[in-house]
Design a protein around this motif. Structure first.
Motif, PDB file in Angstrom:
ATOM      1  N   ASP A 130      -3.988   5.132   6.539  1.00 15.15           N
ATOM      2  CA  ASP A 130      -5.074   4.278   7.034  1.00 15.15           C
ATOM      3  C   ASP A 130      -6.188   4.136   6.000  1.00 15.15           C
ATOM      4  OD1 ASP A 130      -3.912   3.710   9.480  1.00 15.15           O
ATOM      5  OD2 ASP A 130      -4.814   5.442  10.482  1.00 15.15           O
ATOM      6  N   ARG A 131      -6.543   5.255   5.366  1.00 18.83           N
ATOM      7  CA  ARG A 131      -7.635   5.231   4.392  1.00 18.83           C
ATOM      8  C   ARG A 131      -7.309   4.370   3.187  1.00 18.83           C
ATOM      9  NH1 ARG A 131      -7.851  10.475   2.918  1.00 18.83           N
ATOM     10  NH2 ARG A 131      -6.856  10.154   0.887  1.00 18.83           N
ATOM     11  N   GLU A 132      -6.099   4.534   2.644  1.00 18.85           N
ATOM     12  CA  GLU A 132      -5.730   3.797   1.440  1.00 18.85           C
ATOM     13  C   GLU A 132      -5.477   2.323   1.741  1.00 18.85           C
ATOM     14  OE1 GLU A 132      -6.220   4.979  -1.415  1.00 18.85           O
ATOM     15  OE2 GLU A 132      -6.636   6.988  -0.655  1.00 18.85           O
ATOM     16  N   TRP A 133      -5.007   2.010   2.938  1.00 19.73           N
ATOM     17  CA  TRP A 133      -4.833   0.612   3.325  1.00 19.73           C
ATOM     18  C   TRP A 133      -6.188  -0.099   3.347  1.00 19.73           C
ATOM     19  CZ3 TRP A 133      -1.339  -3.061   3.615  1.00 19.73           C
ATOM     20  CH2 TRP A 133      -1.558  -4.184   4.418  1.00 19.73           C
ATOM     21  N   LYS A 134      -7.180   0.558   3.931  1.00 22.60           N
ATOM     22  CA  LYS A 134      -8.532  -0.029   3.962  1.00 22.60           C
ATOM     23  C   LYS A 134      -9.070  -0.195   2.547  1.00 22.60           C
ATOM     24  CE  LYS A 134      -9.737   1.852   8.502  1.00 22.60           C
ATOM     25  NZ  LYS A 134     -10.576   2.835   9.239  1.00 22.60           N
ATOM     26  N   ARG A 135      -8.824   0.789   1.703  1.00 19.75           N
ATOM     27  CA  ARG A 135      -9.317   0.717   0.330  1.00 19.75           C
ATOM     28  C   ARG A 135      -8.689  -0.456  -0.412  1.00 19.75           C
ATOM     29  NH1 ARG A 135      -9.894   5.408  -4.254  1.00 19.75           N
ATOM     30  NH2 ARG A 135      -9.962   4.004  -6.064  1.00 19.75           N
ATOM     31  N   VAL A 136      -7.383  -0.575  -0.341  1.00 19.60           N
ATOM     32  CA  VAL A 136      -6.678  -1.622  -1.077  1.00 19.60           C
ATOM     33  C   VAL A 136      -7.128  -3.008  -0.608  1.00 19.60           C
ATOM     34  CG1 VAL A 136      -4.409  -2.685  -1.378  1.00 19.60           C
ATOM     35  CG2 VAL A 136      -4.669  -0.222  -1.688  1.00 19.60           C
ATOM     36  N   ASN A 137      -7.380  -3.133   0.706  1.00 22.30           N
ATOM     37  CA  ASN A 137      -7.802  -4.422   1.246  1.00 22.30           C
ATOM     38  C   ASN A 137      -9.256  -4.758   0.917  1.00 22.30           C
ATOM     39  OD1 ASN A 137      -5.808  -5.965   3.190  1.00 22.30           O
ATOM     40  ND2 ASN A 137      -5.384  -3.791   3.446  1.00 22.30           N
ATOM     41  N   VAL A 140      -0.888   9.109  -5.459  1.00 20.69           N
ATOM     42  CA  VAL A 140      -1.766   8.306  -4.600  1.00 20.69           C
ATOM     43  C   VAL A 140      -1.915   6.892  -5.168  1.00 20.69           C
ATOM     44  CG1 VAL A 140      -4.085   8.081  -3.635  1.00 20.69           C
ATOM     45  CG2 VAL A 140      -2.982  10.322  -3.736  1.00 20.69           C
ATOM     46  N   ASN A 141      -1.987   6.776  -6.477  1.00 22.09           N
ATOM     47  CA  ASN A 141      -2.063   5.442  -7.084  1.00 22.09           C
ATOM     48  C   ASN A 141      -0.781   4.654  -6.860  1.00 22.09           C
ATOM     49  OD1 ASN A 141      -4.687   5.553  -8.021  1.00 22.09           O
ATOM     50  ND2 ASN A 141      -4.118   6.467  -9.979  1.00 22.09           N
ATOM     51  N   ILE A 142       0.340   5.351  -6.869  1.00 20.25           N
ATOM     52  CA  ILE A 142       1.611   4.667  -6.595  1.00 20.25           C
ATOM     53  C   ILE A 142       1.636   4.192  -5.149  1.00 20.25           C
ATOM     54  CG2 ILE A 142       4.108   4.986  -6.374  1.00 20.25           C
ATOM     55  CD1 ILE A 142       4.024   6.737  -8.850  1.00 20.25           C
ATOM     56  N   LEU A 143       1.100   4.999  -4.223  1.00 20.52           N
ATOM     57  CA  LEU A 143       0.987   4.551  -2.834  1.00 20.52           C
ATOM     58  C   LEU A 143       0.088   3.318  -2.759  1.00 20.52           C
ATOM     59  CD1 LEU A 143       1.334   4.850   0.239  1.00 20.52           C
ATOM     60  CD2 LEU A 143      -0.620   6.427   0.210  1.00 20.52           C
ATOM     61  N   ARG A 144      -1.020   3.342  -3.475  1.00 22.05           N
ATOM     62  CA  ARG A 144      -1.924   2.180  -3.465  1.00 22.05           C
ATOM     63  C   ARG A 144      -1.234   0.933  -4.004  1.00 22.05           C
ATOM     64  NH1 ARG A 144      -6.721   5.889  -6.017  1.00 22.05           N
ATOM     65  NH2 ARG A 144      -7.449   6.820  -4.055  1.00 22.05           N
ATOM     66  N   GLN A 145      -0.453   1.092  -5.063  1.00 20.33           N
ATOM     67  CA  GLN A 145       0.259  -0.055  -5.625  1.00 20.33           C
ATOM     68  C   GLN A 145       1.242  -0.624  -4.604  1.00 20.33           C
ATOM     69  OE1 GLN A 145      -0.313  -1.259  -8.937  1.00 20.33           O
ATOM     70  NE2 GLN A 145       0.706  -3.021  -8.003  1.00 20.33           N
ATOM     71  N   THR A 146       1.899   0.278  -3.877  1.00 20.54           N
ATOM     72  CA  THR A 146       2.848  -0.141  -2.847  1.00 20.54           C
ATOM     73  C   THR A 146       2.127  -0.861  -1.709  1.00 20.54           C
ATOM     74  OG1 THR A 146       4.238   1.772  -3.387  1.00 20.54           O
ATOM     75  CG2 THR A 146       4.677   0.664  -1.293  1.00 20.54           C
ATOM     76  N   LEU A 147       0.995  -0.324  -1.296  1.00 20.96           N
ATOM     77  CA  LEU A 147       0.223  -0.958  -0.225  1.00 20.96           C
ATOM     78  C   LEU A 147      -0.320  -2.313  -0.666  1.00 20.96           C
ATOM     79  CD1 LEU A 147      -1.695   2.111   1.238  1.00 20.96           C
ATOM     80  CD2 LEU A 147       0.307   0.954   2.188  1.00 20.96           C
ATOM     81  N   TYR A 148      -0.719  -2.403  -1.925  1.00 19.72           N
ATOM     82  CA  TYR A 148      -1.163  -3.707  -2.417  1.00 19.72           C
ATOM     83  C   TYR A 148      -0.027  -4.729  -2.313  1.00 19.72           C
ATOM     84  CZ  TYR A 148      -2.170  -7.601  -5.435  1.00 19.72           C
ATOM     85  OH  TYR A 148      -2.326  -8.890  -5.900  1.00 19.72           O
TER      86      TYR A 148
END
Length: 366
Positions: free
Chosen positions: A19-26, A158-166
């Motif tokens: 949830d946190r990283e999804w909000k961040r990426v958006n 965590v950055n790889i998760l962010r890239q995936t979420l993006y």
């Protein structure tokens, strides 16, 4: 296998992280979270591919590794021999599935993605039995590259998760707001299909339409992933290993096959269909009657079907088109696109492709 190789992933921690990283990426004006260009592009390729299960495996793996860095990206089951094995299915069904449902079902909206064959192995491996070997190899190589780069300290999980979420943010949400006027009403679609099938297109049109209907129907009705393959209408049986003009696979296993005839059905063509079903060990086979029966042969055909050692089901094109009544408006839009895709896969004549595009656009632009 030693229990030392197994690690745990805390579902509550994973849910908070997601949830946190999804909000961040958006909220950020940023599209690159990892340095490795190949990782970035392959993540996007996997998530944009038609193979749904691989999408879930990838996203689930990036979430697991970001939650617990001891996880191995390729691990699917706690019984894997990989150091960093864990129960990927538990994480996926407890955390990823409900999260995806609340965020547009961009991965495909599967309620249990890890019951499909590609996710039922102990780990993602090029040795696993798979129908789409190139897609499996791509996923394997991506996950292993991410593992190697993290181990080398070049990339952060965590950055790889962010890239995936993006990459997920770039996928279209499958949850659409209600609109009082349909974008693909059944009557309009039915008229377009009927008009299209007035010309056989040298046998190419009806198989593409039938394949599109079957893919649409099973996407709508099934909880597991089905794959529909369409053979080019003019491929000789001598050179084809297919069970029929159209094959339906579930979990990479052949479940059904269809013979599609836009010419009058004959006793010999029905006998041939029965033989193909027997050769491929199918207990059920669908024969699409596109233009009725050859004069004087209907009784003989019915006798062949009655005496067949399997269930041969006759369907006409009107019955198949009627299946589009039970799917949603968005699914009928999906059908319009899939027929075009099957025409491409079949390497159909350009005139048949152009005519379908014209009719499909007339429905969508009404």
């Amino acid at each position: 296998m030693s229990n030392l190789a197994q690690v745990d992933v805390n579902n509550e921690e994973a849910s908070r992280l997601l949830d946190r990283e999804w909000k961040r990426v958006n909220s950020e004006d940023k599209s690159e979270y990892v340095e490795d260009y190949r990782i970035r592009t392959k993540i996007a390729e996997v998530l944009n591919d038609s193979q749904k299960t691989y999408r879930y495996i990838l996203v689930n793996a990036t979430l697991a590794k970001a939650t617990n860095s001891d996880v191995h990206y390729r691990a699917l089951q706690a019984g894997s021999s990989l150091e960093g094995a864990h129960d990927a299915r538990s994480l996926a069904h407890s955390v990823l599935v409900p999260w995806e449902k609340a965020h547009g079902e961009r991965l495909g909206g599967s309620p249990e993605p890890f019951v499909n064959n590609p996710a039922r192995h102990e780990e993602v491996s090029t040795e696993n039995r798979a129908r789409a070997t190139k897609k499996q190899d791509r996923l394997h190589n991506l996950l292993q590259r991410m593992e190697d780069k993290v181990e080398e300290g070049v990339e952060d999980p965590v950055n790889i998760l962010r890239q995936t979420l993006y990459a997920i943010t770039q996928l279209e949400s499958q949850l659409v707001d209600f609109e009082s006027v349909s974008n693909a009403p059944y009557t309009e679609v039915e008229d377009a299909v009927t008009t299209y099938l007035k010309d056989s297109g040298k046998g190419e049109r009806l198989p593409a339409v039938v394949a599109g209907i079957m893919q649409t129907y099973y996407e709508h009705a099934a909880d597991v992933e089905w794959q529909v393959d369409a053979e080019h209408a003019n491929v000789s049986d001598e050179f084809s290993k297919a069970a029929g003009d159209i094959e339906l696979f579930r979990d990479d296993e052949l479940q059904k096959a269809m013979e599609v005839k836009d010419k009058p059905a004959t006793r010999s063509s029905v006998q041939h269909a029965i033989e193909k079903a027997r050769q491929h060990k199918l207990g059920e086979y669908i024969y699409v009657v596109g233009s009725g029966y050859r004069a004087g042969e209907k009784a003989d055909i019915e006798k062949e079907i009655e005496e067949a050692p399997l269930e041969l089901i006759l369907m006409d094109s009107e019955e198949l088109i009627a299946l589009l009544k039970v799917v949603d408006d968005s699914d009928r839009g999906f059908f319009l696109d899939k027929v075009g895709a099957f025409l491409n896969d079949m390497r159909a004549n350009q005139n048949n492709k152009d005519r379908w595009t014209e009719l499909a656009e007339s429905v969508e632009e009404r």
